[in-house]
Design an enzyme around this catalytic site. Structure first.
Site, PDB file in Angstrom:
ATOM      1  N   TYR A   1      33.821  36.045  38.129  1.00  0.00           N
ATOM      2  CA  TYR A   1      34.459  35.742  36.588  1.00  0.00           C
ATOM      3  C   TYR A   1      33.133  35.405  35.722  1.00  0.00           C
ATOM      4  O   TYR A   1      32.910  35.349  34.365  1.00  0.00           O
ATOM      5  CB  TYR A   1      35.180  34.819  36.582  1.00  0.00           C
ATOM      6  CG  TYR A   1      36.364  36.308  37.003  1.00  0.00           C
ATOM      7  CD1 TYR A   1      37.134  37.168  35.514  1.00  0.00           C
ATOM      8  CD2 TYR A   1      37.400  36.109  38.448  1.00  0.00           C
ATOM      9  CE1 TYR A   1      38.356  37.908  36.274  1.00  0.00           C
ATOM     10  CE2 TYR A   1      38.332  36.905  38.399  1.00  0.00           C
ATOM     11  CZ  TYR A   1      38.621  38.538  37.554  1.00  0.00           C
ATOM     12  OH  TYR A   1      39.695  38.913  37.935  1.00  0.00           O
TER      13      TYR A   1
ATOM     14  N   HIS B   1      46.784  39.362  29.838  1.00  0.00           N
ATOM     15  CA  HIS B   1      45.937  39.116  31.043  1.00  0.00           C
ATOM     16  C   HIS B   1      44.725  38.163  30.648  1.00  0.00           C
ATOM     17  O   HIS B   1      44.696  37.946  31.873  1.00  0.00           O
ATOM     18  CB  HIS B   1      44.994  40.302  31.264  1.00  0.00           C
ATOM     19  CG  HIS B   1      46.370  41.735  32.009  1.00  0.00           C
ATOM     20  ND1 HIS B   1      45.535  42.954  31.674  1.00  0.00           N
ATOM     21  CD2 HIS B   1      46.975  41.508  32.384  1.00  0.00           C
ATOM     22  CE1 HIS B   1      46.112  44.186  32.537  1.00  0.00           C
ATOM     23  NE2 HIS B   1      47.472  42.913  32.172  1.00  0.00           N
TER      24      HIS B   1
END
Ligand code: OAD
Length: 231
Positions: free
Chosen positions: A52, A105
């Site tokens: 990420y 999300h």
């Protein structure tokens, strides 16, 4: 006329942000169960943080494209009658000027503290284990929704879907629920539905109308038509 637009990775593809399921997409180089589940984070947080952190660094360098810009233009005209529901964790809709955006999300720029639950802007890569600005614990995770977790704002999204006149899905493969089912919710409530995607998706047959092409071409053209029809 009330419109709900669902966007997926395909709308950011021409900004240089990789999609998930296309050739060369993110799920080709990474296994979902290694980087996008709560169990993966418990087992190997460094791998998850690296994944990420890298995506955040790349998305910060990306620029919104003409498709994001067209949706911002649509919002300028429709105001509260347009809701963009995005599965994307980048902020390209916001940087193009959209304000009514739901990130179902989650988003890459926010950290969620596993100790106190605070959501705070990410300023340092999470692999560095920065302390939570609220409680000081070093237990931050990316504020993204992993497989097995509940997407955000589902009630608000459902409310908008049953009240809309037009539902458009842009750049999404229709592989992940609940988003993949939104065309059915909107259609059942009487909306007309349109898919704007590079190629046929898994749910193409469910739409009233389908336009294939790159988002930077088909989305501005569709927005022009909607605005012309509206007069
Ligand atoms: P996918 O990677 O599954 O699908 C991207 C879609 O965009 C495909 O249907 C492509 O044909 C289309 N596409 C590619 N380039 C395009 C372009 N230039 N213009 C228009 N369309 C284009 O991405 P999503 O559907 O967004 O979830 O994936 C849904 C979810 O699955 C993601 O939010 C993510 C992923 O696993 C989580 O991580 C929870």
């Amino acid at each position: 006329m009330r419109i709900v637009v669902l966007t997926g990775a395909g709308i950011s593809a021409e900004s240089g942000v990789p999609t998930f399921r296309d050739a060369g997409g993110l799920w080709e180089g990474h296994r979902v169960e290694d980087v996008a589940t709560p169990e993966a984070f418990e087992r190997d947080p460094d791998t998850v943080h690296r994944f990420y952190d890298a995506r955040r660094q790349a998305s910060v360098l990306a620029e919104p494209n003409a498709a994001h810009g067209a949706l911002a233009r649509l919002e300028q005209e429709l105001g509260d009658d347009l809701l963009v529901v995005t599965q994307n964790v980048d902020d390209l809709h916001e940087r193009a000027g959209s304000r009514r955006v739901v990130h179902m999300h989650g988003d890459l720029l926010t950290a969620l503290c596993n100790a106190c639950g605070a959501r705070t802007p990410i300023t340092v890569d999470l692999i560095e284990r920065p302390p939570c600005p609220e409680c000081g614990e070093r237990m931050l995770r990316p504020d993204v929704v992993w497989f097995g977790e509940m997407p955000y704002e589902l009630d608000a999204i459902d409310e908008a879907l049953v009240a809309c006149d037009v539902f458009a899905a842009i750049g999404t493969s229709g592989a992940v629920y609940p988003a993949a089912g939104y065309v059915m919710t909107a259609a059942a409530a009487g909306a007309s539905t349109i898919e704007l995607n590079l190629a046929a998706s898994e749910i193409t047959p469910l739409f009233d109308e389908v336009r294939h092409g790159p988002a930077t071409v088909v989305v501005p053209a569709w927005v022009d038509e909607v605005l012309a029809e509206r007069g």
